[in-house]
Design a protein around this motif. Sequence first.
Motif, short mmCIF file in Angstrom:
data_model
loop_
_atom_site.label_atom_id
_atom_site.label_comp_id
_atom_site.label_asym_id
_atom_site.label_seq_id
_atom_site.Cartn_x
_atom_site.Cartn_y
_atom_site.Cartn_z
N ALA A 1 93.52 69.02 81.94
CA ALA A 1 93.97 69.94 80.88
C ALA A 1 93.12 70.97 79.87
N VAL A 2 92.27 71.18 79.84
CA VAL A 2 91.50 72.17 78.79
C VAL A 2 91.60 73.25 80.05
N ASN A 3 91.14 73.36 80.57
CA ASN A 3 91.26 74.34 82.48
C ASN A 3 92.91 75.32 82.75
N ASP A 4 93.61 74.29 82.91
CA ASP A 4 95.05 74.40 82.35
C ASP A 4 95.62 75.42 81.66
N VAL A 5 94.85 75.34 80.76
CA VAL A 5 95.46 75.97 79.42
C VAL A 5 94.49 77.14 79.02
N ALA B 1 96.45 79.37 81.18
CA ALA B 1 97.81 79.73 80.73
C ALA B 1 97.90 81.12 79.68
N THR B 2 96.60 80.63 79.33
CA THR B 2 95.99 81.59 78.35
C THR B 2 95.70 83.31 78.62
N ASP B 3 94.77 82.98 79.64
CA ASP B 3 94.55 84.42 80.59
C ASP B 3 95.07 85.29 80.52
N ARG B 4 96.45 84.50 82.00
CA ARG B 4 97.71 84.76 82.36
C ARG B 4 98.26 85.61 81.41
N ALA C 1 100.00 90.77 78.61
CA ALA C 1 100.10 91.62 77.07
C ALA C 1 99.40 92.52 77.43
N GLU C 2 98.30 92.41 78.22
CA GLU C 2 97.33 93.53 78.10
C GLU C 2 98.17 94.32 79.22
N ASN C 3 98.72 94.51 80.32
CA ASN C 3 99.26 94.88 81.48
C ASN C 3 100.50 96.01 80.84
N SER C 4 101.45 95.27 79.73
CA SER C 4 102.31 95.81 78.63
C SER C 4 102.28 96.01 77.58
N LEU C 5 101.12 96.17 77.32
CA LEU C 5 100.44 97.52 76.65
C LEU C 5 100.17 98.59 76.90
N ASP C 6 98.87 98.91 78.06
CA ASP C 6 98.81 99.67 78.57
C ASP C 6 99.97 100.34 79.59
#
Length: 98
Positions: free
Chosen positions: A46-50, A53-56, A61-66
């Motif tokens: 569960a921790v790995n999945d979270v 998902a957080t990294d994705r 968000a970073e790509n959108s801001l770029d």
Amino acid sequence: MKRLFTTGLIAATALGLAACSERAQNETAEAGNAIAADTSATTSNAVNDVDAATDRALDKAENSLDRTGAALENTGDRAADATGNAMVRAGEGLRDKN
């Protein structure tokens, strides 16, 4: 009457626990260990999945801001070019009047 019943129940429970063999106790301990291992593995998954998902989400968000930053930069460049061109035309117009 209640006291006699309670005492009998306690005695039966004590006899039942005393009758548990070492094998039964070992099996119970093994089952407990298996449950703990399953719980640990599930929690880890569960921790790995979270984390994934957080990294994705952060990558998106970073790509959108770029992209937004690039669009703003391009818009600023076009506005500066348009302003410069307008100033050149205004200067040419003033020079032609003199």
